[in-house]
Scaffold this motif. Structure first.
Motif, PDB file in Angstrom:
ATOM      1  N   TYR A  45       7.543 -92.381  58.181  1.00 36.96           N
ATOM      2  CA  TYR A  45       7.687 -91.722  59.490  1.00 36.96           C
ATOM      3  C   TYR A  45       6.767 -90.503  59.590  1.00 36.96           C
ATOM      4  CZ  TYR A  45      11.771 -94.350  61.152  1.00 36.96           C
ATOM      5  OH  TYR A  45      12.618 -95.325  61.619  1.00 36.96           O
ATOM      6  N   ILE A  46       6.266 -90.297  60.780  1.00 33.73           N
ATOM      7  CA  ILE A  46       5.568 -89.060  61.136  1.00 33.73           C
ATOM      8  C   ILE A  46       6.391 -88.397  62.238  1.00 33.73           C
ATOM      9  CG2 ILE A  46       3.493 -88.047  62.155  1.00 33.73           C
ATOM     10  CD1 ILE A  46       1.892 -90.339  60.966  1.00 33.73           C
ATOM     11  N   THR A  47       6.706 -87.103  62.104  1.00 35.84           N
ATOM     12  CA  THR A  47       7.507 -86.380  63.094  1.00 35.84           C
ATOM     13  C   THR A  47       6.589 -85.549  63.975  1.00 35.84           C
ATOM     14  OG1 THR A  47       9.377 -86.295  61.560  1.00 35.84           O
ATOM     15  CG2 THR A  47       9.412 -84.785  63.437  1.00 35.84           C
ATOM     16  N   LEU A  48       6.760 -85.689  65.301  1.00 34.05           N
ATOM     17  CA  LEU A  48       5.923 -84.998  66.282  1.00 34.05           C
ATOM     18  C   LEU A  48       6.809 -84.360  67.346  1.00 34.05           C
ATOM     19  CD1 LEU A  48       3.303 -87.852  66.873  1.00 34.05           C
ATOM     20  CD2 LEU A  48       2.965 -85.825  65.457  1.00 34.05           C
ATOM     21  N   THR A  49       6.277 -83.345  68.015  1.00 32.47           N
ATOM     22  CA  THR A  49       6.954 -82.721  69.157  1.00 32.47           C
ATOM     23  C   THR A  49       6.152 -83.012  70.411  1.00 32.47           C
ATOM     24  OG1 THR A  49       7.850 -80.949  67.769  1.00 32.47           O
ATOM     25  CG2 THR A  49       7.785 -80.561  70.157  1.00 32.47           C
ATOM     26  N   ALA A  50       6.855 -83.533  71.437  1.00 32.16           N
ATOM     27  CA  ALA A  50       6.181 -83.872  72.694  1.00 32.16           C
ATOM     28  C   ALA A  50       5.811 -82.597  73.435  1.00 32.16           C
ATOM     29  CB  ALA A  50       7.087 -84.734  73.555  1.00 32.16           C
ATOM     30  N   THR A  51       4.540 -82.442  73.752  1.00 29.68           N
ATOM     31  CA  THR A  51       4.051 -81.266  74.468  1.00 29.68           C
ATOM     32  C   THR A  51       3.166 -81.736  75.606  1.00 29.68           C
ATOM     33  OG1 THR A  51       4.073 -79.989  72.415  1.00 29.68           O
ATOM     34  CG2 THR A  51       2.842 -79.059  74.265  1.00 29.68           C
ATOM     35  N   ALA A  52       3.757 -81.729  76.838  1.00 28.63           N
ATOM     36  CA  ALA A  52       2.981 -82.198  77.990  1.00 28.63           C
ATOM     37  C   ALA A  52       1.966 -81.154  78.428  1.00 28.63           C
ATOM     38  CB  ALA A  52       3.916 -82.553  79.144  1.00 28.63           C
ATOM     39  N   ASP A  53       2.337 -79.861  78.288  1.00 23.96           N
ATOM     40  CA  ASP A  53       1.431 -78.781  78.714  1.00 23.96           C
ATOM     41  C   ASP A  53       1.152 -77.892  77.519  1.00 23.96           C
ATOM     42  OD1 ASP A  53       0.001 -76.805  79.914  1.00 23.96           O
ATOM     43  OD2 ASP A  53       1.583 -76.175  81.307  1.00 23.96           O
ATOM     44  N   PRO A  54      -0.005 -77.978  76.929  1.00 31.94           N
ATOM     45  CA  PRO A  54      -0.302 -77.171  75.742  1.00 31.94           C
ATOM     46  C   PRO A  54      -0.777 -75.755  76.072  1.00 31.94           C
ATOM     47  CG  PRO A  54      -2.115 -78.656  76.198  1.00 31.94           C
ATOM     48  CD  PRO A  54      -1.070 -78.952  77.230  1.00 31.94           C
ATOM     49  N   VAL A  55      -0.926 -75.408  77.392  1.00 31.30           N
ATOM     50  CA  VAL A  55      -1.450 -74.092  77.781  1.00 31.30           C
ATOM     51  C   VAL A  55      -0.287 -73.128  77.998  1.00 31.30           C
ATOM     52  CG1 VAL A  55      -2.807 -72.800  79.462  1.00 31.30           C
ATOM     53  CG2 VAL A  55      -3.442 -75.150  78.862  1.00 31.30           C
ATOM     54  N   ALA A  56      -0.313 -71.999  77.304  1.00 30.88           N
ATOM     55  CA  ALA A  56       0.759 -71.019  77.439  1.00 30.88           C
ATOM     56  C   ALA A  56       0.636 -70.274  78.769  1.00 30.88           C
ATOM     57  CB  ALA A  56       0.712 -70.031  76.280  1.00 30.88           C
ATOM     58  N   PRO A  57       1.763 -69.862  79.369  1.00 28.50           N
ATOM     59  CA  PRO A  57       1.687 -69.043  80.589  1.00 28.50           C
ATOM     60  C   PRO A  57       1.259 -67.608  80.251  1.00 28.50           C
ATOM     61  CG  PRO A  57       3.953 -69.248  79.893  1.00 28.50           C
ATOM     62  CD  PRO A  57       3.136 -70.096  78.950  1.00 28.50           C
TER      63      PRO A  57
END
Length: 698
Positions: free
Chosen positions: A592-604
């Motif tokens: 298994y590879i564990t990942l975190t879903a990040t739709a917007d990688p740009v910080a506010p």
């Protein structure tokens, strides 16, 4: 021609005897000679109607499905399939009942499913190879006089199979195969429905050496098969066959048992093989069907054990064992009317080597080529019969096969003689009951020569003459030095265990984003791997760590090196793995590879106007949200020391961009605190933290 009765020989030999002659001479049956050999009606019929051939060992590698199969008989040890008597399915399980042999056997010693050796536990479940899981169950009956029905089949099919369906006297196998998940079908059953075969120890045989009423020592009785034992002794097999309904249909009381005792002892003699180990001289095994020609079946055993079955003067059936016996009949020139010596030196008939085949029991009973005896590549000329093939289904040892090859070589190249002698000469009347005779005829180059009789011995009582043919041999006919003569067998092709579909190599998975309808972004997983083959497809499986949405899979195109998932739940953690598919079967999964879903990688942007108002047991935080379209919330971290790395997330306040916002954090104990505020986007990507400084809660 009335008044002329020429009785032929009482010797039946499988050595250098044609099929026609063996049929005529089987068990010493007399045929009349009226100016030539005339067959009786039964012998003639056997010529015109060809009976089924004795099956080769490899013919038993599959199970036979037909309406009324001919019963199979197993002598010694053999590997074979069987004949179906029952095959039905219910509840997702297939029920097979297969008759392995039409008689009682010693037992099955190794089961195979499509030539894979399998291991079964005490309840019959196949435990190895592991790919079968628990899907296959195998039970067996040895064919006792009163067997019991297979209870699983009775339970599953009570209307067509009940407790009376016992299979008395039939060695049988019960196999139950359960259905598995469609995706796993070819992993569990890579060759589809399992095909059963087994190595078994066959029929129990009567041994006169163990019968105290026949000069032996023991409890064997030919009238009680329950006293018999399993044996690989070829002489005992031949004795059984002569007295069985599928063989000679004779009775044991018609056998001259001292001869058979001697033959069994010869078969049990120890010989040294090329490795320095010992084995029995004439042991083996094979199987045949009740419909096979009994003459051919008998010839296989006679040839393998060098036996000659004959009828004695008293009418009983004796046997010449596979050994040299010094002749007690001697012919001289004075008692010989005519003699013809064929030196057998014609190049067209010269055999330079003998190629043999035998059944290798150490390699799952496959038929292999033995080492060539002789030198088939010697330079003679193109007309030379360079090799002769020796093949016998009952031989299961390389050393045994080589000894037979040597004898074939010697007999093929030996000088041949035909003799007509005076029937009144001293001792000559014993000639029909001998295998070897001594001939002294110096003028023809025969000085105390030993002749092995290979034809019928014809007695002409009208002219008082006796005639026969044979070959010249030496007393060392059966001598064999394994260290120098056996040779080394060729390497047989050993099937490799199925390697299966190769597991993916260098699998990598990353979260990617793309703009979707409305200008927002969405996250997905992109899996990549190394190319292996155009025929492979790949399945990528992914699931939220929380497990709330269930396992999902996507498949690649054949030959592709990447595949993408559906859109992910933003901010959630996922575990991802990959496997390959080919030919309907799959490889093992990757880790298994564990990942975190990040739709917007740009910080506010960062929050501004940060402040804090402490009170008794609580603190009120104020801030102004950044003017960022992707602003989603503000996280408040609190610590008792001035260290953001060890601070605790105390609250998350959601709100619109550019708005002035606040949040009250309660349940604080009195003391000094430090706080930090961080703006985040919907994917949880945080901006830089803004410190509030220290404050005191009362």
């Amino acid at each position: 021609m009335p008044g002329i009765i020429d009785t032929i020989a009482l010797i039946v030999s499988s050595i250098a005897t044609s099929v026609g002659a063996a049929n005529a001479l089987y068990l010493g049956t007399s045929a009349l000679l009226y100016g030539g050999l005339a067959f009786g009606a039964a012998a003639l019929q056997s010529f015109l109607v060809e009976k089924p051939k004795v099956p080769k060992p490899d013919d038993g590698s599959y199970n036979l499905k037909q309406s009324v199969p001919s019963l199979a008989y197993v002598l010694g040890s053999a590997k074979k399939g069987g004949d179906y008597v029952f095959l039905e399915e219910t509840g997702g399980k297939a029920y097979h009942i297969i008759v392995w042999a039409g008689h009682r056997i010693q037992g099955l010693v190794q089961h195979y499913l499509h030539d894979e050796k399998v291991t079964i536990n005490g309840s019959g479940t196949v435990t190895s190879p592991a790919h079968f899981g628990t899907a296959v169950k195998i039970l067996a009956h040895n064919g006792a006089n009163a067997e019991t029905a297979y209870s699983d089949v009775v339970t599953a099919f009570p209307t067509i199979w009940n407790n009376n369906c016992r299979g008395d006297g039939l060695a049988s196998v019960y196999m139950r195969v359960s259905t598995v998940d469609q995706k796993k079908h070819l992993d569990v059953f890579p060759n589809q429905m399992p095909e059963h075969s087994a190595v078994g120890d066959g029929a129990l045989l009567y041994d006169p050496r163990k019968d105290s009423t026949q000069g032996g020592s023991g409890s064997h009785r030919y009238t009680n098969p329950n006293t018999w034992e399993f044996s690989r002794n070829l002489a005992l097999m031949r004795l059984w066959h002569l007295c069985h309904p599928v063989g000679g249909k004779m009775v044991y009381s018609a056998m001259y048992l001292p001869d058979w005792i001697n033959a069994a002892n010869v078969c049990d003699q120890n010989v040294t093989n090329r490795t320095g180990g010992t084995e029995k001289r004439y042991h083996g095994g094979f199987w045949f069907r009740a419909s096979n020609d009994p003459i051919e079946v008998g010839r296989i055993m006679d040839e393998a054990a060098e036996m000659v079955v004959y009828e004695r003067a008293d009418g009983t059936i004796g046997v010449h064992a596979g050994e040299y016996v010094a002749p007690d009949v001697r012919l001289t020139a004075d008692s010989v009317f005519s003699i013809r010596v064929d030196k057998n030196k014609r190049r067209a008939n010269t055999v330079l080597g003998v190629r043999g085949r035998y059944v290798n029991t150490a390699k799952d009973y496959v038929t292999e080529d033995a080492a060539i005896y002789g030198d088939p590549y010697a330079v003679v000329d193109d007309n030379t019969e360079r090799t002769r093939t020796f093949d016998n289904a009952a031989i299961q040892s390389h050393n045994h096969c080589q000894r037979k090859q040597k004898l074939t070589f010697i007999r093929a190249n030996a000088r041949k003689v035909s003799i007509v002698a005076d029937y009144t000469a001293e001792g000559i009347r014993n000639l029909p009951y001998r295998r070897f005779v001594r001939v002294h005829y110096p003028s023809r180059g025969l000085a105390e020569a030993v002749v092995e009789i290979t034809s019928s011995v014809t007695i002409d009582l009208r002219n008082m003459r006796i005639s026969f043919s044979g070959i010249l041999v030496t007393p060392s006919l059966y001598a064999f030095n394994a260290a120098t003569e056996e040779g080394e067998p060729g390497e047989a092709v050993e099937p490799l265990p199925p390697g299966g579909v190769p597991a993916p190599t260098n699998f990598a998975a990353t979260v990617q984003t793309e703009v979707v309808t409305g200008g927002s972004t969405a996250a997905f997983i992109l899996g990549t791997w190394d190319f292996v083959s155009d025929v492979l497809t790949y399945e990528m499986e992914y699931d939220r760590v929380s497990g709330s949405t269930g396992v999902q899979s996507v498949f690649s195109q054949a030959g592709a090196v990447q595949v993408r998932s559906a859109y992910l739940v933003d901010g959630e953690q996922y575990k991802v793995r990959l496997r390959a598919w080919g030919g309907g079967t799959s490889s093992a999964w990757t880790s298994y590879i564990t990942l975190t879903a990040t739709a917007d990688p740009v910080a506010p942007g960062v929050v501004t106007g940060v402040g804090v108002t402490p009170a008794a047991g609580q603190a009120t935080f104020q801030w102004t949200a950044p003017n960022s379209a992707n602003y989603f919330a503000c996280r408040i971290y609190i610590n008792t020391v001035n260290d953001l790395g060890t601070a605790t997330l105390a609250a998350t306040e959601y709100g619109p961009p550019s708005a002035v916002d606040l949040r009250v954090v309660t349940s604080l104990t009195p003391g000094t605190y430090y706080a930090w505020l961080r703006a985040i986007n919907p994917s949880g990507v945080a901006a830089a933290a803004v410190a509030t400084g220290s404050f005191v809660v009362t």
